[in-house]
Design a protein around this motif. Structure first.
Motif, PDB file in Angstrom:
ATOM      1  N   ALA A  81       0.844  -1.203   0.000  1.00 59.40           N
ATOM      2  CA  ALA A  81       0.000   0.000   0.000  1.00 59.40           C
ATOM      3  C   ALA A  81       0.871   1.241   0.000  1.00 59.40           C
ATOM      4  O   ALA A  81       1.815   1.342   0.781  1.00 59.40           O
ATOM      5  N   SER A  82       0.556   2.203  -0.887  1.00 59.72           N
ATOM      6  CA  SER A  82       1.193   3.526  -0.888  1.00 59.72           C
ATOM      7  C   SER A  82       0.239   4.465  -1.619  1.00 59.72           C
ATOM      8  O   SER A  82       0.413   4.753  -2.802  1.00 59.72           O
ATOM      9  N   PRO A  83      -0.802   4.959  -0.936  1.00 59.18           N
ATOM     10  CA  PRO A  83      -1.895   5.694  -1.587  1.00 59.18           C
ATOM     11  C   PRO A  83      -1.478   6.905  -2.404  1.00 59.18           C
ATOM     12  O   PRO A  83      -2.186   7.296  -3.334  1.00 59.18           O
ATOM     13  N   ASN A  84      -0.343   7.527  -2.079  1.00 58.45           N
ATOM     14  CA  ASN A  84       0.118   8.677  -2.857  1.00 58.45           C
ATOM     15  C   ASN A  84       1.142   8.303  -3.921  1.00 58.45           C
ATOM     16  O   ASN A  84       1.709   9.165  -4.585  1.00 58.45           O
ATOM     17  N   PHE A  85       1.373   7.007  -4.073  1.00 61.87           N
ATOM     18  CA  PHE A  85       2.232   6.491  -5.138  1.00 61.87           C
ATOM     19  C   PHE A  85       1.695   5.106  -5.511  1.00 61.87           C
ATOM     20  O   PHE A  85       2.226   4.081  -5.110  1.00 61.87           O
ATOM     21  N   ILE A  86       0.606   5.114  -6.278  1.00 61.08           N
ATOM     22  CA  ILE A  86      -0.041   3.853  -6.639  1.00 61.08           C
ATOM     23  C   ILE A  86       0.484   3.342  -7.980  1.00 61.08           C
ATOM     24  O   ILE A  86       1.077   2.263  -8.049  1.00 61.08           O
ATOM     25  N   ALA A  87       0.287   4.128  -9.035  1.00 53.85           N
ATOM     26  CA  ALA A  87       0.699   3.686 -10.368  1.00 53.85           C
ATOM     27  C   ALA A  87       2.214   3.501 -10.421  1.00 53.85           C
ATOM     28  O   ALA A  87       2.981   4.427 -10.136  1.00 53.85           O
ATOM     29  N   GLY A  88       2.655   2.305 -10.738  1.00 52.63           N
ATOM     30  CA  GLY A  88       4.078   2.009 -10.831  1.00 52.63           C
ATOM     31  C   GLY A  88       4.699   1.507  -9.545  1.00 52.63           C
ATOM     32  O   GLY A  88       5.880   1.120  -9.530  1.00 52.63           O
ATOM     33  N   SER A  89       3.935   1.463  -8.459  1.00 55.16           N
ATOM     34  CA  SER A  89       4.509   1.058  -7.175  1.00 55.16           C
ATOM     35  C   SER A  89       4.925  -0.409  -7.179  1.00 55.16           C
ATOM     36  O   SER A  89       5.964  -0.773  -6.607  1.00 55.16           O
ATOM     37  N   LEU A  90       4.135  -1.264  -7.816  1.00 59.20           N
ATOM     38  CA  LEU A  90       4.470  -2.692  -7.824  1.00 59.20           C
ATOM     39  C   LEU A  90       5.685  -2.977  -8.693  1.00 59.20           C
ATOM     40  O   LEU A  90       6.500  -3.858  -8.379  1.00 59.20           O
ATOM     41  N   LYS A  91       5.843  -2.225  -9.756  1.00 57.28           N
ATOM     42  CA  LYS A  91       7.043  -2.347 -10.581  1.00 57.28           C
ATOM     43  C   LYS A  91       8.281  -1.961  -9.781  1.00 57.28           C
ATOM     44  O   LYS A  91       9.345  -2.579  -9.906  1.00 57.28           O
ATOM     45  N   THR A 116       3.676  -9.938  -5.329  1.00 58.94           N
ATOM     46  CA  THR A 116       3.212  -8.716  -4.703  1.00 58.94           C
ATOM     47  C   THR A 116       1.896  -8.301  -5.338  1.00 58.94           C
ATOM     48  O   THR A 116       1.479  -8.841  -6.380  1.00 58.94           O
ATOM     49  N   CYS A 117       1.240  -7.342  -4.699  1.00 58.77           N
ATOM     50  CA  CYS A 117      -0.042  -6.833  -5.188  1.00 58.77           C
ATOM     51  C   CYS A 117      -0.306  -5.510  -4.489  1.00 58.77           C
ATOM     52  O   CYS A 117       0.356  -5.167  -3.502  1.00 58.77           O
ATOM     53  N   TYR A 118      -1.275  -4.764  -4.994  1.00 59.79           N
ATOM     54  CA  TYR A 118      -1.644  -3.506  -4.348  1.00 59.79           C
ATOM     55  C   TYR A 118      -2.932  -3.713  -3.563  1.00 59.79           C
ATOM     56  O   TYR A 118      -3.913  -4.225  -4.102  1.00 59.79           O
ATOM     57  N   GLU A 119      -2.931  -3.296  -2.293  1.00 62.43           N
ATOM     58  CA  GLU A 119      -4.114  -3.543  -1.471  1.00 62.43           C
ATOM     59  C   GLU A 119      -5.191  -2.495  -1.759  1.00 62.43           C
ATOM     60  O   GLU A 119      -5.253  -1.428  -1.167  1.00 62.43           O
ATOM     61  N   THR A 120      -6.058  -2.854  -2.688  1.00 65.50           N
ATOM     62  CA  THR A 120      -7.169  -1.996  -3.098  1.00 65.50           C
ATOM     63  C   THR A 120      -8.023  -1.634  -1.884  1.00 65.50           C
ATOM     64  O   THR A 120      -8.353  -2.484  -1.062  1.00 65.50           O
ATOM     65  N   THR A 121      -8.390  -0.349  -1.797  1.00 63.64           N
ATOM     66  CA  THR A 121      -9.158   0.137  -0.655  1.00 63.64           C
ATOM     67  C   THR A 121      -9.853   1.435  -1.024  1.00 63.64           C
ATOM     68  O   THR A 121      -9.465   2.110  -1.986  1.00 63.64           O
ATOM     69  N   ASP A 122     -10.878   1.787  -0.253  1.00 62.47           N
ATOM     70  CA  ASP A 122     -11.510   3.098  -0.438  1.00 62.47           C
ATOM     71  C   ASP A 122     -11.330   3.974   0.798  1.00 62.47           C
ATOM     72  O   ASP A 122     -12.035   4.948   0.977  1.00 62.47           O
ATOM     73  N   ARG A 123     -10.331   3.622   1.627  1.00 63.69           N
ATOM     74  CA  ARG A 123     -10.216   4.308   2.912  1.00 63.69           C
ATOM     75  C   ARG A 123      -9.756   5.756   2.800  1.00 63.69           C
ATOM     76  O   ARG A 123      -9.923   6.522   3.748  1.00 63.69           O
ATOM     77  N   ASN A 124      -9.179   6.140   1.668  1.00 69.16           N
ATOM     78  CA  ASN A 124      -8.694   7.512   1.522  1.00 69.16           C
ATOM     79  C   ASN A 124      -9.446   8.321   0.470  1.00 69.16           C
ATOM     80  O   ASN A 124      -9.587   9.532   0.623  1.00 69.16           O
ATOM     81  N   GLY A 125      -9.882   7.672  -0.605  1.00 68.23           N
ATOM     82  CA  GLY A 125     -10.428   8.458  -1.700  1.00 68.23           C
ATOM     83  C   GLY A 125     -11.610   7.862  -2.419  1.00 68.23           C
ATOM     84  O   GLY A 125     -11.839   8.168  -3.591  1.00 68.23           O
ATOM     85  N   GLY A 126     -12.373   7.010  -1.760  1.00 67.18           N
ATOM     86  CA  GLY A 126     -13.579   6.479  -2.370  1.00 67.18           C
ATOM     87  C   GLY A 126     -13.314   5.693  -3.640  1.00 67.18           C
ATOM     88  O   GLY A 126     -12.296   5.007  -3.775  1.00 67.18           O
ATOM     89  N   ASN A 127     -14.240   5.819  -4.593  1.00 68.92           N
ATOM     90  CA  ASN A 127     -14.155   5.023  -5.822  1.00 68.92           C
ATOM     91  C   ASN A 127     -12.918   5.343  -6.656  1.00 68.92           C
ATOM     92  O   ASN A 127     -12.403   4.480  -7.366  1.00 68.92           O
ATOM     93  N   HIS A 128     -12.435   6.577  -6.581  1.00 69.54           N
ATOM     94  CA  HIS A 128     -11.239   6.932  -7.334  1.00 69.54           C
ATOM     95  C   HIS A 128     -10.056   6.098  -6.866  1.00 69.54           C
ATOM     96  O   HIS A 128      -9.285   5.570  -7.678  1.00 69.54           O
ATOM     97  N   GLU A 129      -9.919   5.950  -5.550  1.00 69.18           N
ATOM     98  CA  GLU A 129      -8.817   5.160  -5.009  1.00 69.18           C
ATOM     99  C   GLU A 129      -9.013   3.676  -5.309  1.00 69.18           C
ATOM    100  O   GLU A 129      -8.054   2.961  -5.609  1.00 69.18           O
ATOM    101  N   LEU A 130     -10.256   3.218  -5.230  1.00 68.69           N
ATOM    102  CA  LEU A 130     -10.540   1.826  -5.583  1.00 68.69           C
ATOM    103  C   LEU A 130     -10.097   1.530  -7.007  1.00 68.69           C
ATOM    104  O   LEU A 130      -9.410   0.536  -7.276  1.00 68.69           O
ATOM    105  N   LEU A 131     -10.479   2.396  -7.914  1.00 68.95           N
ATOM    106  CA  LEU A 131     -10.151   2.194  -9.322  1.00 68.95           C
ATOM    107  C   LEU A 131      -8.643   2.222  -9.545  1.00 68.95           C
ATOM    108  O   LEU A 131      -8.104   1.378 -10.281  1.00 68.95           O
ATOM    109  N   ALA A 132      -7.961   3.159  -8.897  1.00 67.18           N
ATOM    110  CA  ALA A 132      -6.502   3.252  -9.060  1.00 67.18           C
ATOM    111  C   ALA A 132      -5.815   1.988  -8.556  1.00 67.18           C
ATOM    112  O   ALA A 132      -4.862   1.492  -9.172  1.00 67.18           O
TER     113      ALA A 132
END
Length: 442
Positions: free
Chosen positions: A127-137, A152-168
């Motif tokens: 998890a790194s909500p302010n650095f999502i795209a490219g974080s797993l790479k 590895t994987c990104y822990e999808t969540t809506d805890r910070n930004g709702g659907n926008h964060e889920l989608l990212a």
């Protein structure tokens, strides 16, 4: 070809101890195990193990490499009287403060220390909500630099930004799975890293998020990696908001399968456990983390068909994790003995087999040459039946001498093949800046 001569071959499941064995390795695979192989293959390179344990690689089945720079943290952390406040005041602030540099060094340091502890593979949950795209790479680059196998994987969540964060989060998981597929097809580098589709926990993923995750799993062929019932709050939230048990809710979206990894599960219902077993999924037990977070004890370990061990971010010393898991189980009145926990440790290789499409976890022809080599002089007779007792009451990570991954020594005679001190120096700088950014967050 490389032949490890005069080894003490040790397996946890099925149990095996055989002294004076040669192990022939060709490429990334074990070619043959037997006696006198150096004479059979005279052109091969040989390395005398001098009786050291050579065993199938150790897997840490649940970790958080994003927490690698939190050790000795000097940020201003508010009191954390319960699990949710621990998440909000510490971990959810740390993950929001991560940037590309701090994540790279966090992941690389964790990879190096996992190898040093005897791990050949780690299954990460990021998890790194302010650095999502490219974080797993970025994390993958650390695995490859160290030579560690993993997922590895990104822990999808809506805890910070709702659907926008889920989608990212979902998009990052899918993009990473596609990157792995492209790298496999190109075949230019060792196939060391795989992908799960990640989610934080049911209480921070809405139904809309579960629908997105369903699509990601179907499109990529990967499995879900999620926390569940780590604390009673997750269960209460699901009952209050959705009127359902946790696994029942996930199963309705087709999210439980043979590649699914559920972390913790302390408060799962009997029906939840049955769903996990029916779908041949895995439960990962993280004893030290549960103790550290004071969330309780999982009294239902014996009920699971597939159980593995992880650390939930408390390093990757699986020798220590096995000890804590066993001793806490006994302290809680459990009836399992060290052989069960040795089997749970070995089961991590089943996860690799399902996700990498290869054979792991045995010293036999055709299996991956992922090996943990230990220098352990037993003060008592060593036989197949008492190996778990030696693990629980004797040896530890200090016994690790060498580690082989994909047929290549990534750690030999207590040394890495490159200078790691400059990496640690840069990590210390990145950690100090990370802690400052944490203090700047509200």
């Amino acid at each position: 070809m490389l032949i490890l001569t005069n080894a003490t071959a040790v397996q946890l499941d099925p149990p095996l101890v055989q002294e004076g064995v040669d192990i022939a390795i060709e490429g990334a695979l074990i070619k043959e195990v037997g006696v006198g192989l150096a004479a059979k293959y005279p052109q091969a390179e040989t390395r005398n193990m001098q009786g050291k344990w050579v065993m199938p690689g150790i897997v840490c089945a649940h970790n958080h490499f994003y927490s690698g720079l939190s050790r000795g943290i000097m940020a201003n952390i508010a009191p954390c009287p319960d699990f949710i406040s621990t998440l909000k005041n510490l971990w959810w602030r740390l993950d929001r403060a991560l940037d590309e540099e701090s994540l790279y060094y966090s992941g690389l340091i964790c990879s190096l220390e996992a190898i040093k502890s005897g791990c050949t593979a780690v299954i990460d949950h990021h998890a790194s909500p302010n650095f999502i795209a490219g974080s797993l790479k970025t994390l993958r680059s650390g695995f490859i630099k160290a030579g560690l196998r993993g997922m590895t994987c990104y822990e999808t969540t809506d805890r910070n930004g709702g659907n926008h964060e889920l989608l990212a989060g979902v998009e990052e998981n899918v993009a990473f799975a596609n990157l792995i597929d492209a790298a496999k097809a190109a075949g230019k580098e060792p196939y060391l890293v795989e992908a799960h589709i990640g989610a934080h926990a049911p209480f921070t993923v809405s139904d809309a998020g579960l629908e997105m995750l369903k699509g990601a799993i179907q499109s990529t062929g990967r499995g879900l990696h999620i926390h569940a019932a780590e604390d009673r709050y997750d269960v209460s939230h699901s009952h209050d908001k959705y009127g359902k048990d946790l696994m029942v809710r996930l199963a309705e979206y087709g999210l439980i399968g043979s590649k699914t990894l559920v972390a913790h599960g302390l408060y799962l219902s009997a029906a939840d456990i049955e769903l996990i077993n029916q779908h041949d999924a895995f439960l990962v037990h993280n004893a030290r983390s549960n103790m550290n977070n004071h969330v309780g004890y999982n009294h239902q370990l014996a009920q699971y068909r597939n159980l593995v061990l992880g650390t939930d971010g408390i390093g990757a010393d699986m020798f220590e994790e096995l000890k804590f898991a066993f001793f806490k189980h006994r302290d809680a009145g459990g009836s399992l003995w060290p052989d069960s926990f040795a089997r749970f440790l070995s089961n991590g290789n089943q996860l690799l087999a399902r996700n990498f499409g290869a054979q792991f976890g045995r010293l036999a022809a055709g299996y991956k040459a992922d090996l943990t080599i230990c220098d352990y002089s037993s003060p008592t007779p060593l036989v197949a039946q008492n190996v778990p007792g030696h693990l629980a009451f004797g040896m530890g990570a200090s016994s690790v001498n060498s580690v082989m991954v994909e047929g290549r020594m990534v750690y030999q005679n207590g040394e890495f093949p490159f200078d790691v001190e400059p990496i640690y120096a840069e990590a210390r700088k990145a950690a100090a800046q990370l802690w400052k950014r944490m203090d700047a967050l509200k």
